[in-house]
Scaffold this motif. Structure first.
Motif, PDB file in Angstrom:
ATOM      1  N   GLN A   1     -10.756  -5.774   1.994  1.00 33.43           N
ATOM      2  CA  GLN A   1     -11.421  -5.658   0.975  1.00 33.43           C
ATOM      3  C   GLN A   1     -10.770  -5.160  -0.056  1.00 33.43           C
ATOM      4  O   GLN A   1     -10.791  -5.483  -1.308  1.00 33.43           O
ATOM      5  CB  GLN A   1     -12.841  -5.070   1.498  1.00 33.43           C
ATOM      6  N   SER A   2     -10.185  -3.776   0.202  1.00 38.03           N
ATOM      7  CA  SER A   2      -9.221  -3.208  -0.786  1.00 38.03           C
ATOM      8  C   SER A   2      -8.449  -4.069  -1.430  1.00 38.03           C
ATOM      9  O   SER A   2      -8.103  -3.894  -2.586  1.00 38.03           O
ATOM     10  CB  SER A   2      -8.619  -1.927  -0.315  1.00 38.03           C
ATOM     11  N   ARG A   3      -7.520  -4.734  -0.572  1.00 34.75           N
ATOM     12  CA  ARG A   3      -6.567  -5.616  -1.266  1.00 34.75           C
ATOM     13  C   ARG A   3      -7.006  -6.710  -2.152  1.00 34.75           C
ATOM     14  O   ARG A   3      -6.675  -6.849  -3.257  1.00 34.75           O
ATOM     15  CB  ARG A   3      -5.790  -6.303   0.051  1.00 34.75           C
ATOM     16  N   LEU A   4      -8.128  -7.496  -1.782  1.00 35.93           N
ATOM     17  CA  LEU A   4      -8.940  -8.385  -2.563  1.00 35.93           C
ATOM     18  C   LEU A   4      -9.157  -7.781  -3.854  1.00 35.93           C
ATOM     19  O   LEU A   4      -9.003  -8.248  -4.839  1.00 35.93           O
ATOM     20  CB  LEU A   4      -9.967  -9.056  -1.747  1.00 35.93           C
ATOM     21  N   LEU A   5      -9.886  -6.931  -3.844  1.00 37.13           N
ATOM     22  CA  LEU A   5     -10.609  -6.246  -5.087  1.00 37.13           C
ATOM     23  C   LEU A   5      -9.336  -5.738  -5.957  1.00 37.13           C
ATOM     24  O   LEU A   5      -9.263  -5.967  -7.121  1.00 37.13           O
ATOM     25  CB  LEU A   5     -11.375  -5.015  -4.674  1.00 37.13           C
ATOM     26  N   TYR A   6      -8.319  -5.136  -5.353  1.00 35.75           N
ATOM     27  CA  TYR A   6      -7.125  -4.859  -6.138  1.00 35.75           C
ATOM     28  C   TYR A   6      -6.543  -5.917  -6.955  1.00 35.75           C
ATOM     29  O   TYR A   6      -6.495  -5.876  -8.088  1.00 35.75           O
ATOM     30  CB  TYR A   6      -5.987  -4.112  -5.494  1.00 35.75           C
ATOM     31  N   LEU A   7      -6.110  -6.826  -6.126  1.00 37.62           N
ATOM     32  CA  LEU A   7      -5.465  -8.061  -6.880  1.00 37.62           C
ATOM     33  C   LEU A   7      -6.347  -8.979  -7.864  1.00 37.62           C
ATOM     34  O   LEU A   7      -5.808  -9.308  -8.621  1.00 37.62           O
ATOM     35  CB  LEU A   7      -4.976  -9.238  -5.527  1.00 37.62           C
ATOM     36  N   GLN A   8      -7.508  -8.897  -7.414  1.00 41.60           N
ATOM     37  CA  GLN A   8      -8.546  -9.660  -8.270  1.00 41.60           C
ATOM     38  C   GLN A   8      -8.489  -8.827  -9.687  1.00 41.60           C
ATOM     39  O   GLN A   8      -8.442  -9.453 -10.634  1.00 41.60           O
ATOM     40  CB  GLN A   8      -9.974  -9.764  -7.708  1.00 41.60           C
ATOM     41  N   ASN A   9      -8.613  -7.648  -9.670  1.00 43.00           N
ATOM     42  CA  ASN A   9      -8.772  -6.869 -10.794  1.00 43.00           C
ATOM     43  C   ASN A   9      -7.589  -6.742 -11.524  1.00 43.00           C
ATOM     44  O   ASN A   9      -7.399  -6.858 -12.862  1.00 43.00           O
ATOM     45  CB  ASN A   9      -9.321  -5.500 -10.466  1.00 43.00           C
ATOM     46  N   ARG A  10      -6.506  -6.617 -11.046  1.00 36.45           N
ATOM     47  CA  ARG A  10      -5.092  -6.581 -11.589  1.00 36.45           C
ATOM     48  C   ARG A  10      -4.829  -7.856 -12.347  1.00 36.45           C
ATOM     49  O   ARG A  10      -4.277  -7.845 -13.415  1.00 36.45           O
ATOM     50  CB  ARG A  10      -3.915  -6.127 -10.782  1.00 36.45           C
ATOM     51  N   ARG A  11      -5.151  -8.912 -11.509  1.00 30.44           N
ATOM     52  CA  ARG A  11      -4.758 -10.242 -12.024  1.00 30.44           C
ATOM     53  C   ARG A  11      -5.803 -10.780 -13.278  1.00 30.44           C
ATOM     54  O   ARG A  11      -5.322 -11.288 -14.262  1.00 30.44           O
ATOM     55  CB  ARG A  11      -4.853 -11.339 -10.963  1.00 30.44           C
ATOM     56  N   PHE A  12      -6.828 -10.077 -13.155  1.00 29.43           N
ATOM     57  CA  PHE A  12      -7.779 -10.555 -14.182  1.00 29.43           C
ATOM     58  C   PHE A  12      -7.435  -9.660 -15.469  1.00 29.43           C
ATOM     59  O   PHE A  12      -7.430 -10.140 -16.671  1.00 29.43           O
ATOM     60  CB  PHE A  12      -9.257  -9.782 -13.944  1.00 29.43           C
ATOM     61  N   GLU A  13      -6.763  -8.355 -15.400  1.00 30.17           N
ATOM     62  CA  GLU A  13      -6.197  -7.593 -16.561  1.00 30.17           C
ATOM     63  C   GLU A  13      -5.110  -8.337 -17.054  1.00 30.17           C
ATOM     64  O   GLU A  13      -4.963  -8.555 -18.286  1.00 30.17           O
ATOM     65  CB  GLU A  13      -5.930  -6.354 -15.809  1.00 30.17           C
ATOM     66  N   LEU A  14      -4.171  -9.275 -16.318  1.00 32.26           N
ATOM     67  CA  LEU A  14      -3.107  -9.658 -16.823  1.00 32.26           C
ATOM     68  C   LEU A  14      -3.065 -10.998 -17.237  1.00 32.26           C
ATOM     69  O   LEU A  14      -2.457 -11.525 -17.906  1.00 32.26           O
ATOM     70  CB  LEU A  14      -1.974  -9.556 -15.760  1.00 32.26           C
ATOM     71  N   ARG A  15      -4.199 -11.770 -16.829  1.00 34.50           N
ATOM     72  CA  ARG A  15      -4.292 -13.060 -17.186  1.00 34.50           C
ATOM     73  C   ARG A  15      -4.335 -13.032 -18.937  1.00 34.50           C
ATOM     74  O   ARG A  15      -4.251 -14.226 -19.539  1.00 34.50           O
ATOM     75  CB  ARG A  15      -5.400 -13.891 -16.428  1.00 34.50           C
ATOM     76  N   GLY A  16      -4.974 -12.154 -19.543  1.00 33.52           N
ATOM     77  CA  GLY A  16      -5.204 -12.015 -20.780  1.00 33.52           C
ATOM     78  C   GLY A  16      -3.801 -11.883 -21.580  1.00 33.52           C
ATOM     79  O   GLY A  16      -3.707 -11.672 -22.702  1.00 33.52           O
ATOM     80  N   ASN A  17      -2.731 -11.507 -20.715  1.00 35.54           N
ATOM     81  CA  ASN A  17      -1.260 -11.233 -21.237  1.00 35.54           C
ATOM     82  C   ASN A  17      -0.281 -12.100 -20.427  1.00 35.54           C
ATOM     83  O   ASN A  17       0.509 -11.480 -19.507  1.00 35.54           O
ATOM     84  CB  ASN A  17      -1.134  -9.715 -20.744  1.00 35.54           C
ATOM     85  N   GLN A  18      -0.318 -13.265 -20.787  1.00 35.43           N
ATOM     86  CA  GLN A  18       0.397 -14.297 -20.157  1.00 35.43           C
ATOM     87  C   GLN A  18       1.871 -14.067 -20.341  1.00 35.43           C
ATOM     88  O   GLN A  18       2.226 -13.277 -21.452  1.00 35.43           O
ATOM     89  CB  GLN A  18       0.189 -15.621 -20.586  1.00 35.43           C
TER      90      GLN A  18
ATOM     91  N   VAL B   1       0.921  -1.243  -0.061  1.00 39.58           N
ATOM     92  CA  VAL B   1       0.050   0.113   0.078  1.00 39.58           C
ATOM     93  C   VAL B   1       0.980   1.167   0.057  1.00 39.58           C
ATOM     94  O   VAL B   1       1.964   1.607   0.913  1.00 39.58           O
ATOM     95  CB  VAL B   1      -0.979   0.137   0.996  1.00 39.58           C
ATOM     96  N   LEU B   2       0.748   1.726  -0.862  1.00 38.67           N
ATOM     97  CA  LEU B   2       1.630   3.176  -1.167  1.00 38.67           C
ATOM     98  C   LEU B   2       0.691   4.450  -0.606  1.00 38.67           C
ATOM     99  O   LEU B   2      -0.498   4.665  -0.618  1.00 38.67           O
ATOM    100  CB  LEU B   2       1.929   3.725  -2.440  1.00 38.67           C
ATOM    101  N   PRO B   3       1.666   5.281   0.178  1.00 38.74           N
ATOM    102  CA  PRO B   3       1.146   6.502   0.685  1.00 38.74           C
ATOM    103  C   PRO B   3       0.475   7.350  -0.586  1.00 38.74           C
ATOM    104  O   PRO B   3       0.817   7.799  -1.630  1.00 38.74           O
ATOM    105  CB  PRO B   3       2.403   7.238   1.238  1.00 38.74           C
ATOM    106  N   LEU B   4      -0.931   7.728  -0.313  1.00 40.05           N
ATOM    107  CA  LEU B   4      -1.722   8.514  -1.185  1.00 40.05           C
ATOM    108  C   LEU B   4      -2.015   7.875  -2.265  1.00 40.05           C
ATOM    109  O   LEU B   4      -3.097   7.967  -2.964  1.00 40.05           O
ATOM    110  CB  LEU B   4      -0.853   9.612  -1.553  1.00 40.05           C
ATOM    111  N   LEU B   5      -1.247   6.962  -2.753  1.00 43.64           N
ATOM    112  CA  LEU B   5      -1.552   6.227  -4.122  1.00 43.64           C
ATOM    113  C   LEU B   5      -2.212   4.904  -3.978  1.00 43.64           C
ATOM    114  O   LEU B   5      -3.223   4.510  -4.801  1.00 43.64           O
ATOM    115  CB  LEU B   5      -0.182   5.834  -4.934  1.00 43.64           C
ATOM    116  N   GLY B   6      -2.332   4.117  -2.753  1.00 47.23           N
ATOM    117  CA  GLY B   6      -3.209   3.246  -2.533  1.00 47.23           C
ATOM    118  C   GLY B   6      -2.533   1.864  -2.805  1.00 47.23           C
ATOM    119  O   GLY B   6      -1.316   1.682  -2.886  1.00 47.23           O
ATOM    120  N   PRO B   7      -3.374   0.887  -3.245  1.00 47.43           N
ATOM    121  CA  PRO B   7      -2.886  -0.490  -3.125  1.00 47.43           C
ATOM    122  C   PRO B   7      -2.070  -0.814  -4.478  1.00 47.43           C
ATOM    123  O   PRO B   7      -2.339  -0.109  -5.408  1.00 47.43           O
ATOM    124  CB  PRO B   7      -4.035  -1.521  -3.447  1.00 47.43           C
TER     125      PRO B   7
END
Length: 257
Positions: free
Chosen positions: A218-235, A151-157
């Motif tokens: 909840q923030s951690r879960l949503l960030y990781l799920q969303n980011r991994r979803f973006e990248l799984r189409g980019n193996q 978690v980055l200061p001001l920038l978030g997950p």
């Protein structure tokens, strides 16, 4: 002189990539897998970010969204997005996605010329949609693993890979070749775009930060799920399907020779 500074910053970015490459090959995390070794520190930073949001970000974004008409906010967001297009092109090239690089280049040229510097978006009407990317995705494609959650200061997950990608993106962004005054305007537009995003998604963000039993988790879960979803189409380029050898065609006769 600006070009020389840009090349120097690009060299620093390349050095950072060399350090990151020593982290080992990329591995797609299992569903639900979370690597958070510094959770107490991350939680403290999360609480700091929530405090900043409550005291500054939320009131400012609410005032911005209330006072500034929607067409003006949309135009500023279009302009901010157009400024990011050259950086998307650089990352597309580094990822060997030359079709995306060409599309983002044409989109930038169309919106810069016919869209009055990017305040309007005729490129989308022409079917030239933005192919957003970043250096974190470039690192993923090149085989750098996700690393630890941060978690980055001001920038978030973020993750250690995406944090390094964020730093490199700031260094090698072609808009840094603009003059000092132009960079100040670009920074102001970027801040306005962030305020607009916070205002547009205020209900979702407020519910996540203030109404959740554990907003950090909840923030951690949503960030990781969303980011991994973006990248799984980019193996990564060397990714192999672990189920490939065990795949059975349901229409194939298992006893056929």
């Amino acid at each position: 002189m600006p070009a020389a500074i840009y090349l120097l910053r690009a060299a620093v970015a390349a050095l950072s990539l060399g350090i990151l490459a020593s982290c080992g090959p990329a591995r797609l995390p299992a569903e639900g897998e979370i690597n958070d070794p510094t959770e107490p520190t991350n939680r403290a930073i999360h609480q700091f970010n929530v405090g900043v949001d409550r005291a500054i970000v939320r009131p400012v974004s609410t005032a911005y969204g209330t006072v500034v008409p929607e067409p003006a906010r949309e135009s500023l967001s279009n302009f901010a997005g157009n400024l990011d297009q050259p950086l998307h092109v650089v990352n597309d090239i580094l990822q060997f996605r030359f079709d995306d690089a060409a599309q983002n280049t044409f989109r930038f040229l169309v919106n810069t010329t016919f869209g009055l510097g990017g305040f309007f978006d005729p490129a989308t009407d022409m079917g030239l949609y933005a192919e957003d990317t970043d250096f974190g995705e470039t690192l993923h494609v090149w085989g750098v693993s996700e690393g630890a959650y941060m978690v980055l200061p001001l920038l978030g997950p973020s993750t250690s890979r995406d944090t390094a990608g964020f730093v490199v993106d700031r260094v090698m962004n072609p808009t840094r070749l603009l003059g000092e005054v132009e960079q100040d305007y670009a920074t102001g537009v970027a801040v306005a775009d962030l305020a607009n995003t916070r205002y547009q998604f205020r209900d979702t963000i407020d519910g996540l930060l203030y109404d959740s039993i554990d907003g950090y988790a909840q923030s951690r879960l949503l960030y990781l799920q969303n980011r991994r979803f973006e990248l799984r189409g980019n193996q990564p380029l060397d990714f192999a399907d672990p189920y490939e050898d065990s795949y059975i065609d349901p229409y194939e006769d298992p006893y056929a020779n």
